[in-house]
Design an enzyme around this catalytic site. Structure first.
Site, PDB file in Angstrom:
ATOM      1  CE1 TYR A 158       9.070  32.544   0.066  1.00 24.57           C
ATOM      2  CE2 TYR A 158       9.317  30.161   0.284  1.00 24.57           C
ATOM      3  CZ  TYR A 158       9.077  31.277  -0.503  1.00 24.57           C
ATOM      4  OH  TYR A 158       8.854  31.137  -1.852  1.00 24.57           O
ATOM      5  CE  LYS A 209      -0.415   0.061   5.052  1.00 29.08           C
ATOM      6  NZ  LYS A 209      -1.334  -0.024   6.201  1.00 29.08           N
TER       7      LYS A 209
END
EC number: 5.1.1.1
Length: 368
Positions: free
Chosen positions: A264, A38
């Site tokens: 940032y 998965k």
């Protein structure tokens, strides 16, 4: 092995073979092996991994959702595939793809029988999941009579297996809880089988269960993280080989003067004359914001370079003041020597999250 010239996730099939053989060696000859693929095979490449496991003669595969199973079928995978968390809207697709659903509640059982009858199925294989303590999905012990009655009243489906999921098999401090789960499951299996005229397979163990609770291997085991190189303990990690190497490259080097800021929100301020390297990997690639501001790191020329400032969408900046390196040099995020579980500890998460977060936009390179 070639040096990285861009951000790339290398997938080592030789390591996968080693891990499969190691885990398989823990089992009795008749115990079947289900491989969990998965989440893009824990962030790697589900199709590539499934094809290799099929060549290794694994008995079963498991995915979380129907879409994952359909993708494997479209790629030519013929092994039986268990869908661990199916949704009713996809039940017809499950049958069309010859996938095998986990049925975990009265609603799901009733709705799948209805679709199977509409599709004129006979003895379509399903897997009945019981909740023995994880409290996530699963029938309760007192649902056995209901399930058996529903199975006896239809020819459309047959219980291929009964299974449950251990909650803390890696934690020695939870041994009593785990053994209680094992005993609870064995008791309900005995009751279930006494009330139906056939004998479904049983499976309970995940990777840590395989390693720590051999008495619970039963008819089949389900291995996920162990196949990808992690055994949930220092001892077992040494017996396994991580299959994935996440690498990148230095795009640019900057020289900072004291009090200059990086990134940032000016989240990092240079304390003195420093050097930084900008690397083309960011939170859109799976390096989440929690890696920033001194928590995460990469390896450059065998030295640890701390991530500084905020993680950008496509880039990170690291401190290379004390590292001899050049633009174009290889950067290791994790590999077999600098493991994802060690990085996970630094950023307060687990190896599962590190691996499965790697974006599909990151180039995959298959190593034999």
């Amino acid at each position: 092995m070639a040096k990285a010239q861009e951000t790339v996730l290398e997938i080592n099939l030789g390591a996968l073979t080693h891990n499969f053989n190691y885990l398989k060696s823990k089992l009795q000859p008749n115990t079947k092996f289900l491989a969990v693929v998965k989440a893009f095979a824990y962030g790697s490449d589900a199709i590539c991994i499934a094809k290799h496991l099929q060549n290794l003669h694994v008995d079963y595969l498991a995915v979380a959702y129907t879409k994952e199973g359909i993708a494997l079928r479209d790629a030519g995978i013929t092994l039986p595939i268990l869908v661990l968390h199916p949704q009713p809207i996809n039940f017809k697709k499950i049958i069309e793809g010859c996938l095998e659903p986990s049925l975990y509640s009265p609603k799901i059982l009733t709705e799948f029988i209805s679709v199977a009858e509409q599709e004129v199925q006979n003895n379509y294989p399903v897997h009945i999941k019981f909740n023995t303590g994880l409290n996530r999905l699963g029938f309760w012990e007192n649902d056995i009579d209901y399930i058996v009655t529903k199975l006896k009243n239809t020819n459309s489906i047959i219980a291929k297996s009964l299974f449950s999921h251990l909650a803390a098999s890696e934690d020695k401090n939870e041994e009593r809880f785990t053994k209680n789960q094992i005993n609870t499951f064995k008791t309900l299996v005995t009751e279930f089988k006494s009330k139906i005229n056939y004998s479904p397979w049983t499976h309970l163990c995940n990777t840590s269960g395989v390693i720590n609770y051999p008495e619970a291997h039963l008819d089949m085991v389900r291995c996920g993280i162990g196949l990808y190189g992690f055994g949930n303990s220092t001892k077992e990690n040494s017996n396994l080989k991580p299959i994935a190497n996440l690498k990148s490259v230095i795009s640019q080097i900057h020289k900072l003067e004291p009090n200059e800021t990086v990134g940032y929100n000016r989240a990092y301020t240079a304390k003195h004359f420093e050097k930084t390297a900008t690397i083309p990997i960011g939170h859109a690639d799976g390096i989440g914001r929690q890696f920033g501001n001194g928590k995460g790191y990469v390896i450059i020329n065998n030295k640890k370079a701390t991530i500084i400032g905020n993680i950008c969408m496509d880039m990170i900046m690291v401190n290379i003041t004390d590292i001899e390196c050049n633009e174009g040099d290889e950067v290791i995020v994790f590999d077999n020597s600098h493991k994802a579980n060690e990085l996970a500890i630094a950023v307060n998460t687990i190896s599962y999250e590190i691996l499965t977060s790697i974006s599909q936009r990151v180039k995959r390179s298959i190593l034999s």
